[in-house]
Motif scaffolding. Structure first.
Motif, PDB file in Angstrom:
ATOM      1  N   VAL A 272       1.501   1.596  -0.851  1.00  0.00           N
ATOM      2  CA  VAL A 272       1.059   1.340  -2.224  1.00  0.00           C
ATOM      3  C   VAL A 272      -0.216   2.143  -2.452  1.00  0.00           C
ATOM      4  CG1 VAL A 272       2.050  -0.980  -2.426  1.00  0.00           C
ATOM      5  CG2 VAL A 272      -0.266  -0.704  -1.529  1.00  0.00           C
ATOM      6  N   GLN A 274      -3.372   1.674  -5.359  1.00  0.00           N
ATOM      7  CA  GLN A 274      -3.898   1.034  -6.560  1.00  0.00           C
ATOM      8  C   GLN A 274      -2.802   0.269  -7.283  1.00  0.00           C
ATOM      9  OE1 GLN A 274      -5.899   4.164  -8.747  1.00  0.00           O
ATOM     10  NE2 GLN A 274      -7.590   4.261  -7.277  1.00  0.00           N
ATOM     11  N   GLY A 275      -2.031  -0.468  -6.519  1.00  0.00           N
ATOM     12  CA  GLY A 275      -0.996  -1.333  -7.065  1.00  0.00           C
ATOM     13  C   GLY A 275       0.334  -0.667  -7.339  1.00  0.00           C
ATOM     14  N   SER A 277       3.673   1.413  -6.116  1.00  0.00           N
ATOM     15  CA  SER A 277       4.449   1.599  -4.895  1.00  0.00           C
ATOM     16  C   SER A 277       4.562   3.067  -4.524  1.00  0.00           C
ATOM     17  CB  SER A 277       5.855   1.008  -5.062  1.00  0.00           C
ATOM     18  OG  SER A 277       5.800  -0.388  -5.231  1.00  0.00           O
ATOM     19  N   ASN A 302     -10.214  -1.154   5.057  1.00  0.00           N
ATOM     20  CA  ASN A 302     -10.248  -0.719   3.663  1.00  0.00           C
ATOM     21  C   ASN A 302     -10.961  -1.751   2.806  1.00  0.00           C
ATOM     22  OD1 ASN A 302      -8.420   1.807   3.465  1.00  0.00           O
ATOM     23  ND2 ASN A 302      -7.269   0.403   4.770  1.00  0.00           N
ATOM     24  N   ASP A 304     -10.556  -2.910  -0.150  1.00  0.00           N
ATOM     25  CA  ASP A 304      -9.747  -3.918  -0.825  1.00  0.00           C
ATOM     26  C   ASP A 304      -8.635  -4.468   0.064  1.00  0.00           C
ATOM     27  OD1 ASP A 304      -8.102  -1.736  -0.670  1.00  0.00           O
ATOM     28  OD2 ASP A 304      -7.837  -1.482  -2.834  1.00  0.00           O
ATOM     29  N   GLU A 306      -5.937  -3.192   0.797  1.00  0.00           N
ATOM     30  CA  GLU A 306      -4.596  -2.860   0.320  1.00  0.00           C
ATOM     31  C   GLU A 306      -3.796  -2.069   1.348  1.00  0.00           C
ATOM     32  OE1 GLU A 306      -3.206  -1.511  -3.957  1.00  0.00           O
ATOM     33  OE2 GLU A 306      -3.993   0.221  -2.868  1.00  0.00           O
ATOM     34  N   LEU A 307      -4.448  -1.186   2.077  1.00  0.00           N
ATOM     35  CA  LEU A 307      -3.735  -0.339   3.030  1.00  0.00           C
ATOM     36  C   LEU A 307      -4.084  -0.662   4.478  1.00  0.00           C
ATOM     37  CD1 LEU A 307      -3.781   3.093   1.175  1.00  0.00           C
ATOM     38  CD2 LEU A 307      -1.813   1.613   1.596  1.00  0.00           C
ATOM     39  N   THR A 319      -0.178  -6.688   9.114  1.00  0.00           N
ATOM     40  CA  THR A 319       0.258  -6.852   7.738  1.00  0.00           C
ATOM     41  C   THR A 319       1.676  -6.295   7.555  1.00  0.00           C
ATOM     42  OG1 THR A 319      -0.572  -4.701   7.037  1.00  0.00           O
ATOM     43  CG2 THR A 319      -2.143  -6.550   6.997  1.00  0.00           C
ATOM     44  N   TRP A 321       2.363  -3.775   5.711  1.00  0.00           N
ATOM     45  CA  TRP A 321       2.199  -2.334   5.842  1.00  0.00           C
ATOM     46  C   TRP A 321       2.159  -1.948   7.316  1.00  0.00           C
ATOM     47  CZ3 TRP A 321       3.206   2.234   5.037  1.00  0.00           C
ATOM     48  CH2 TRP A 321       2.360   3.332   5.229  1.00  0.00           C
TER      49      TRP A 321
END
Length: 467
Positions: A272, A274-275, A277, A302, A304, A306-307, A319, A321
């Motif tokens: 992903v 910034q939200g 895919s 990271n 946020d 996210e990755l 995770t 990911w």
């Protein structure tokens, strides 16, 4: 931007190299006849080289990167991540360094030496990158490629002789989205300066457009950049995030670069951004089909999350990911192969991780008695699957090899494994060492391999036999 002649800086080691070349010329002539008598293949390379579109190691064996990035300069207290990533099966780690232009710190020569030594000890190839160049021309304070080369010049004494174990990624994402035409000459100048300094490593160059090359400047100018390298030893790197949200864009870019006949890796990608895919599965499948290396971003840390592939630098908190990077069909666990330069035995580590398993650990079960014993430790359980690590102890004398057997209690099945020769028939599992991890000193224990399995985490009794 400055090249080595216009900057006024002395080209370090150049005079010494010229003197050596002159002094050696007579020797070269004298030995020419003997050289012609040498059998084909007798010449030995000093490090990684480019052969067409293929990266080959110092033994001349093809090497396909399968790895992740570790944000070392921002999280120097997480040094054990190198060993953890290796234990997860990666053959490459892209290590984030700081040159001092940004406020996140600077990597010192002593620190870099420690990093390289640890990568070698853990049998992973280091791709070393200066991160301060990120978004140059668009992000305030970003370093130029010329400044990045200044940093590498200060690291020459550390990296000279490490060409078989390290690649130099001159600068991370060294151009933003403004005035991107300048990327080509700046990259040419950087390559030429690196060679003038004396570096003989494979050099890795990132694309402009924050690494994603959506204007196809790197694609269009790749021949010019490659020709600037007197050693013909430059590897191109594309980063794949939101620009490649459509799977067809991944295929199209890789097709276009393949037509150039030049070497490419996917130096960063995610699932992903910034939200939005990103088709990570297409990236992995296409890379596998084409023999292209990839390095996923990133292990942990990271801002946020996210990755993050693991949470809080804890391999026990993988995770989704992380599962995709390490455990998917074309992920690290199923496709990574160690570089042949490590041979059968790893170099000694200067800062080894603690591989001794506590007898009070409730997640382990003692194995059988004899020359050795073994335990399975459940290190991560995400419901649909789980990760096990196996530790072998030498109970009666030194071990030069081992074979393990166990029986699953409830239909468990191993989907991937690393650092072991493993076979499963029904509920019966047999696993053996792969050479370098077979040696264990009397009275010591060693975490020797890992695996991914399903149908419920379990720690059955393990029988260990000395090979």
């Amino acid at each position: 931007m400055h090249n080595s002649t216009s900057s006024g800086r002395p080209a370090r080691h150049r005079s010494a190299r010229n003197w050596l070349l002159a002094a050696a010329s007579a020797l070269i002539v004298a030995l020419a006849g003997l050289w012609q008598l040498a059998p084909a293949g007798a010449q030995q390379q000093g490090g990684f080289q480019i052969d067409g579109t293929q990266l080959v190691d110092a033994n001349g064996e093809p090497f396909v990167m399968r790895g992740t990035s570790h944000p070392e300069v921002w999280f120097q207290q997480e040094f054990e991540s190198i060993a953890e990533i290796s234990d997860l099966g990666a053959n490459t780690i892209r290590v984030v360094l700081g040159s001092g232009e940004r406020d996140w710190g600077v990597t010192t020569p002593d620190r870099l030496r420690t990093i390289v030594d640890e990568c070698k000890a853990q049998q992973v190839i280091c791709v070393l990158e200066v991160h301060d160049t990120t978004g140059y021309g668009e992000q305030e304070g970003a370093a130029s490629l010329d400044q990045a080369v200044d940093f590498w010049e200060g690291m020459y004494d550390v990296l000279d002789g490490e060409e078989a174990y390290t690649l130099i990624n001159i600068g991370n994402e060294p151009w933003g989205n403004e005035d991107t035409a300048g990327w080509t000459q700046a990259t040419v100048d950087a390559i030429e300066r690196m060679r003038d300094i004396g570096f003989e490593h494979t050099l890795v160059v990132d694309a402009p457009n924050w690494g994603q090359d959506w204007e196809q400047i790197m694609l269009d100018d790749a021949e010019q950049v490659f020709a600037a390298d007197q050693d013909a030893n430059t590897l191109f790197s594309i980063h794949m995030y939101a620009v490649y949200s459509d799977p067809q864009t991944v295929v199209d870019y890789l097709d276009a670069f393949e037509a150039k006949g030049l070497p490419l890796i996917i130096g960063e990608y995610g699932d992903v951004f910034q939200g939005e895919s990103v088709p990570w599965d297409t990236v992995q499948a296409e890379a596998q089909e084409r023999g292209i290396g990839w390095i996923a971003w990133s292990y942990s840390g990271n801002s946020d999350g996210e990755l993050d592939q693991v949470l809080d630098f804890d391999p026990g908190q993988m995770t989704t990911w992380g599962e995709r990077v390490f455990d998917s069909r074309y992920g690290i666990g199923n496709t990574a192969e160690r570089a042949s330069v490590f041979g059968d035995q790893p170099p000694e580590t200067t800062t080894p991780p603690d591989e001794t398993t506590s007898p009070d650990d409730p997640t382990t079960t003692p194995g059988g008695e004899g020359d050795c014993s073994a335990e399975i430790d459940v290190v991560n359980d995400w419901g649909s699957g789980w990760q096990g690590d196996v530790t072998v102890a030498a109970d009666q004398g030194d071990l030069s090899g081992w074979t393990l057997t166990w029986t699953w209690p409830g239909g468990q099945s191993i989907s991937s494994h690393w650092n072991a020769d493993l076979n499963q028939s029904g509920s019966q599992v047999t696993a053996g060492d792969v050479g370098w991890n077979g040696s264990i000193a009397d009275g010591e224990s060693r975490r020797v391999f890992g695996f991914i399995a399903d149908n419920g985490a379990a720690s059955p009794e393990v029988t260990c036999s000395a090979a």
